[in-house]
Structure formats: C-alpha cells, structure tokens
Design a protein around this motif. Sequence first.
Motif, PDB file in Angstrom:
ATOM      1  N   ARG A  29     -45.738 -44.627 -11.465  1.00  0.00           N
ATOM      2  CA  ARG A  29     -45.998 -45.406 -12.253  1.00  0.00           C
ATOM      3  C   ARG A  29     -46.926 -46.433 -11.073  1.00  0.00           C
ATOM      4  O   ARG A  29     -48.291 -46.944 -12.061  1.00  0.00           O
ATOM      5  CB  ARG A  29     -45.409 -47.048 -11.394  1.00  0.00           C
ATOM      6  N   ASN A  32     -50.880 -44.793 -12.511  1.00  0.00           N
ATOM      7  CA  ASN A  32     -50.642 -44.578 -13.495  1.00  0.00           C
ATOM      8  C   ASN A  32     -51.154 -46.690 -13.744  1.00  0.00           C
ATOM      9  O   ASN A  32     -51.984 -46.926 -14.706  1.00  0.00           O
ATOM     10  CB  ASN A  32     -49.904 -44.949 -14.459  1.00  0.00           C
ATOM     11  N   ARG A  33     -50.822 -46.935 -13.081  1.00  0.00           N
ATOM     12  CA  ARG A  33     -51.356 -48.298 -12.648  1.00  0.00           C
ATOM     13  C   ARG A  33     -52.979 -47.964 -12.404  1.00  0.00           C
ATOM     14  O   ARG A  33     -53.395 -49.280 -12.728  1.00  0.00           O
ATOM     15  CB  ARG A  33     -50.407 -49.355 -11.923  1.00  0.00           C
ATOM     16  N   THR A  38     -50.358 -46.148 -19.855  1.00  0.00           N
ATOM     17  CA  THR A  38     -48.639 -46.642 -20.397  1.00  0.00           C
ATOM     18  C   THR A  38     -48.215 -45.347 -20.521  1.00  0.00           C
ATOM     19  O   THR A  38     -48.577 -44.396 -21.275  1.00  0.00           O
ATOM     20  CB  THR A  38     -48.987 -47.816 -20.964  1.00  0.00           C
ATOM     21  N   ARG A  88     -51.759 -49.441 -27.893  1.00  0.00           N
ATOM     22  CA  ARG A  88     -50.858 -48.700 -27.277  1.00  0.00           C
ATOM     23  C   ARG A  88     -49.486 -49.142 -27.705  1.00  0.00           C
ATOM     24  O   ARG A  88     -48.343 -50.152 -27.829  1.00  0.00           O
ATOM     25  CB  ARG A  88     -50.431 -49.196 -25.363  1.00  0.00           C
ATOM     26  N   ASP A  92     -46.022 -52.253 -22.578  1.00  0.00           N
ATOM     27  CA  ASP A  92     -45.438 -52.834 -21.085  1.00  0.00           C
ATOM     28  C   ASP A  92     -45.262 -52.609 -20.015  1.00  0.00           C
ATOM     29  O   ASP A  92     -44.620 -52.882 -19.035  1.00  0.00           O
ATOM     30  CB  ASP A  92     -44.233 -53.801 -21.503  1.00  0.00           C
ATOM     31  N   TRP A  93     -45.623 -51.172 -19.889  1.00  0.00           N
ATOM     32  CA  TRP A  93     -44.627 -50.606 -18.454  1.00  0.00           C
ATOM     33  C   TRP A  93     -45.926 -49.442 -18.184  1.00  0.00           C
ATOM     34  O   TRP A  93     -46.369 -49.105 -18.812  1.00  0.00           O
ATOM     35  CB  TRP A  93     -43.890 -49.387 -19.198  1.00  0.00           C
ATOM     36  N   THR A  94     -46.259 -49.034 -16.795  1.00  0.00           N
ATOM     37  CA  THR A  94     -47.071 -48.623 -16.613  1.00  0.00           C
ATOM     38  C   THR A  94     -46.643 -46.759 -15.741  1.00  0.00           C
ATOM     39  O   THR A  94     -46.528 -46.172 -16.842  1.00  0.00           O
ATOM     40  CB  THR A  94     -47.068 -48.115 -14.557  1.00  0.00           C
TER      41      THR A  94
END
Length: 152
Positions: A29, A32-33, A38, A88, A92-94
Amino acid sequence: MGLYQLIYQSQALVPFEQPELLALLHQARDFNRVHHITGVLLYTPDGRFMQVLEGEQSVVRDLYFNRIVADPRHYNCRVIADGPCLQRSFADWTMGFRIATAVDLRNLLCNVPPDVPGLLVPRPHTRPELLELLQEFVANGEPEPWMEVPRS
C-alpha cells in the motif's frame, strides 16, 4: 503511456500467517500510493496469491517484473492477463485484500464453456470477464480486520 492492468498468480514458499500478510499489505500500500497503483490481492490459506495491478504501464510492468517476480517469498509467478485498459477496476484501493479458498480461485480461473455448441475446447476467461468476476468476489466477500478502507 496509458493506463494498464496486469493480473498474475503465484505460490508462497511457506503459507503466510496474519503478521506476514499485514506486513506485505502495508509495504504494498505504501509503494502503490507513491506510484499511483491500485488493485486487489487475493490470498488462499494454502499460500496462493492472485493479484490485479493497475497504473501506468511502465510502473506496473517494472513492479511486476523487477520486484514481485524477484521476491523470494513466492515462486511460479504467472501472468494471467495484461494489457491497456480504459479505467481502473479497483480505483478505490491502493491494494484491496480478500482471503479466498482454493475453490474460489479455481472458480475464478476456470475455463469458460465454448460459445459454439459443436466446439468442444473450453476457452479461458477474457480479462474483462475475469475482472468482473473478481469485482463481484471482492464486493461479496467478508471483510477482514486488516482490510484497507476504500478511498472516498
């Protein structure tokens, strides 16, 4: 370059316990951030991973080929599907996360019956079909205590 998705599976050398999974998720995370990636990670108790990575093509490919494949904690990395995409699937998610069973993974990766009744050879899921199944699986799965809260 444009938006790109890569889906792969691999096998852990030793099944991960909750502390190892938490450390892996925190590391993924954070990375990825910073790199605008994502995706979602599925993990089975017998040590199998299936992951979707989304982002800039060069960044995703570098992550997979130079970091993930080289990670000594797992082996038998295999790209299931990859290519450009318009949007994507897991924006909503890393790094979303779900525990899956071996049966769940088999159902997600199983072959699709042939379109033509006379054709006896099944075909694999196309990437859009697989992504749709993954989104449904993730949406309907039980959240784990270490789930990332989707970004608003």
